[in-house]
Design a protein around this motif. Sequence first.
Motif, PDB file in Angstrom:
ATOM      1  N   GLU A  35       0.840  -1.196   0.000  1.00 35.20           N
ATOM      2  CA  GLU A  35       0.000   0.000   0.000  1.00 35.20           C
ATOM      3  C   GLU A  35       0.879   1.252   0.000  1.00 35.20           C
ATOM      4  O   GLU A  35       1.861   1.328   0.736  1.00 35.20           O
ATOM      5  N   VAL A  67      -0.992   8.064  -8.935  1.00 40.24           N
ATOM      6  CA  VAL A  67      -0.809   7.204  -7.765  1.00 40.24           C
ATOM      7  C   VAL A  67      -1.013   8.049  -6.515  1.00 40.24           C
ATOM      8  O   VAL A  67      -0.468   9.137  -6.393  1.00 40.24           O
ATOM      9  N   ASP A  71      -3.429   3.648  -2.304  1.00 39.84           N
ATOM     10  CA  ASP A  71      -3.511   2.746  -3.455  1.00 39.84           C
ATOM     11  C   ASP A  71      -2.703   1.483  -3.190  1.00 39.84           C
ATOM     12  O   ASP A  71      -1.661   1.513  -2.546  1.00 39.84           O
ATOM     13  N   LYS A  87      -0.975  -0.389 -10.525  1.00 39.55           N
ATOM     14  CA  LYS A  87      -1.968  -0.466  -9.457  1.00 39.55           C
ATOM     15  C   LYS A  87      -2.550  -1.869  -9.446  1.00 39.55           C
ATOM     16  O   LYS A  87      -2.709  -2.502 -10.481  1.00 39.55           O
ATOM     17  N   GLU A  89      -5.765  -4.122  -8.135  1.00 37.85           N
ATOM     18  CA  GLU A  89      -7.132  -4.083  -7.626  1.00 37.85           C
ATOM     19  C   GLU A  89      -7.275  -5.079  -6.483  1.00 37.85           C
ATOM     20  O   GLU A  89      -6.706  -6.163  -6.522  1.00 37.85           O
TER      21      GLU A  89
END
Length: 106
Positions: A35, A67, A71, A87, A89
């Motif tokens: 993260e 970013v 995220d 990124k 998900e």
Amino acid sequence: MKKAVFMAVAMVMVAGVTTLFAAEKAQKVEKITGEVVKVDAKAGSITIKADGKEHALKAEAKLLEGVNAGDKVEVEVVGKTVKSLKKVEAPAAPAPAAPAPQQPPQ
């Protein structure tokens, strides 16, 4: 004369082996998934928390576009420099189970 040639060959071999080890070490790519804690595109820095540790890394501004803190990302790092960033998900929650069909009363 033979001694001079021998010394020259030995020096070339040592230089080659040293360069080989340095190149191998420099090319080690590490993947980190975690993260984003902080990101500063202007300064070219990003901090990622993964496995309970914070990793302070350098990155090109274009890699950090879009970013934000919070995220989830996966980065490929060489040393302390980000080479790629994407990124990630969060996995989708499983769909609730359908209720069992009811049988008519008999």
